[in-house]
Scaffold this active site. Structure first.
Site, PDB file in Angstrom:
ATOM      1  CG  ASN A  12       2.682  -4.966   4.622  1.00  0.00           C
ATOM      2  OD1 ASN A  12       2.396  -4.115   5.345  1.00  0.00           O
ATOM      3  ND2 ASN A  12       3.291  -4.695   3.452  1.00  0.00           N
ATOM      4  CE  LYS A  14       1.368  -3.070   0.962  1.00  0.00           C
ATOM      5  NZ  LYS A  14       1.395  -3.069  -0.756  1.00  0.00           N
ATOM      6  CG  HIS A 104       6.805  -3.768   0.955  1.00  0.00           C
ATOM      7  ND1 HIS A 104       6.608  -2.926  -0.100  1.00  0.00           N
ATOM      8  CD2 HIS A 104       5.990  -4.738   1.034  1.00  0.00           C
ATOM      9  CE1 HIS A 104       5.276  -3.217  -0.500  1.00  0.00           C
ATOM     10  NE2 HIS A 104       5.062  -4.450   0.046  1.00  0.00           N
ATOM     11  CD  GLU A 106       4.009  -0.558  -0.965  1.00  0.00           C
ATOM     12  OE1 GLU A 106       3.722  -0.389   0.302  1.00  0.00           O
ATOM     13  OE2 GLU A 106       3.223  -1.001  -1.601  1.00  0.00           O
ATOM     14  CD  GLU A 176       5.074  -8.118  -1.239  1.00  0.00           C
ATOM     15  OE1 GLU A 176       4.079  -8.577  -0.922  1.00  0.00           O
ATOM     16  OE2 GLU A 176       5.585  -7.320  -1.115  1.00  0.00           O
ATOM     17  N   GLY A 182      -1.158  -4.127  -5.547  1.00  0.00           N
ATOM     18  CA  GLY A 182      -2.035  -3.018  -5.626  1.00  0.00           C
ATOM     19  C   GLY A 182      -2.647  -2.773  -6.660  1.00  0.00           C
ATOM     20  CB  SER A 222      -3.393  -8.648  -6.831  1.00  0.00           C
ATOM     21  OG  SER A 222      -2.940  -7.213  -6.796  1.00  0.00           O
TER      22      SER A 222
END
Ligand code: 13P
Length: 265
Positions: A12, A14, A104, A106, A176, A182, A222
């Site tokens: 991904n 992003k 996701h 985010e 996730e 991140g 990560s």
């Protein structure tokens, strides 16, 4: 019993890399894997670039007959109409897109996507023959309270509400944990197994043992070439949804080749 699920490594990107950079990275990735005599049948490798890169990636993959798949980072719940800025599943399908990331963290956090919207997006993707990569996972507060399993399973319930067993069986779920995205914080392999295993158990309850056995459950957060093998050694982890480490062709190729790594843990 050994499972028959083909591992999936999805990168991904992003909001990184324009279409020129996308072409470069996909070319390098395909050649790196080819040079290593990588057996693409042993692991499915997918890149998930921004929308604006998809046409360039399609052109490259088709022209050079690359064995790299590609997906979108999101999909609209609507089929067409006055939805400024949205991209429909049919539009993605016309670009040969085979996967779409849905829900996701985010997007859940920054765009207030709730379980109902995520469920509608799952339906829209499947309706256009695009496999949803459904993201679920808890934040730090929930993890600290020890509620990661119940929280994540509630997201699974929302995403699969109204989805047939046949459609569920071809879906992908990515666990996730938000606190590991991140941040450099990786869930331990046992943390990943705990929730991925619970997700598979829930699919068996919602559908059947066959559906639970067919669905690939990925871990994301990560993931790097140095930690992927020990996470992949866990029974219910069928792949990884990789963020930052998928932006480097060599690193992502090394992740895809996890089967040749030593398991450190
Ligand atoms: P990182 O691998 O950069 O932690 O991102 C994980 C992720 O969000 C993939 O969707």
């Amino acid at each position: 019993m050994a499972n028959t699920r083909t591992p999936l490594m999805a990168g991904n990107w992003k909001m990184n890399l324009d279409h020129h950079q996308a072409t470069h990275l996909v070319q390098k990735l395909a050649w790196t894997l080819k040079d290593a005599k990588h057996d693409f049948s042993a692991v499915e490798v997918v890149v998930v670039p921004p929308f604006t890169d998809l046409r360039s990636v399609q052109t490259l993959v088709d022209a050079d007959r690359l064995e790299v798949g590609y997906g979108a980072q999101d999909v609209s719940a609507h089929s067409k109409g006055a939805y400024t800025g949205e991209i429909s599943a049919t539009m993605l399908s016309k670009l040969g897109v085979s996967y779409a990331v849905v829900g996701h963290s985010e997007r859940r956090q920054l765009h207030a996507e709730d379980d109902a919207l995520v469920g509608a997006k799952v339906k829209a993707a499947l309706g256009a023959d695009i496999i949803p990569i459904i993201c679920v996972g808890e934040g730090l507060e929930i993890r600290r309270a020890g509620d990661q399993v119940s929280y994540t399973l509630a997201q699974v319930d929302g995403a699969f509400d109204g989805i047939s067993a046949e459609d569920a069986a071809r879906s992908v779920i990515a666990y996730e944990p938000v606190w590991a995205i991140g941040t450099g914080e990786v869930a331990t392999p046992d943390d990943a197994q705990e929730v991925c295993g619970a997700i598979r158990g829930r699919l068996a309850e919602l559908y059947s043992a066959e559906v639970a056995d067919a669905v690939r459950v990925l871990y994301g957060g990560s993931v790097k070439s140095s930690n992927v093998a020990s996470i992949m050694a866990k029974h219910d982890v069928d792949g990884a949804l990789v963020g930052g480490a998928s932006l480097e062709a060599e690193e992502f190729a090394a992740i895809a080749r996890y089967q040749s790594h030593q398991v450190g843990l």
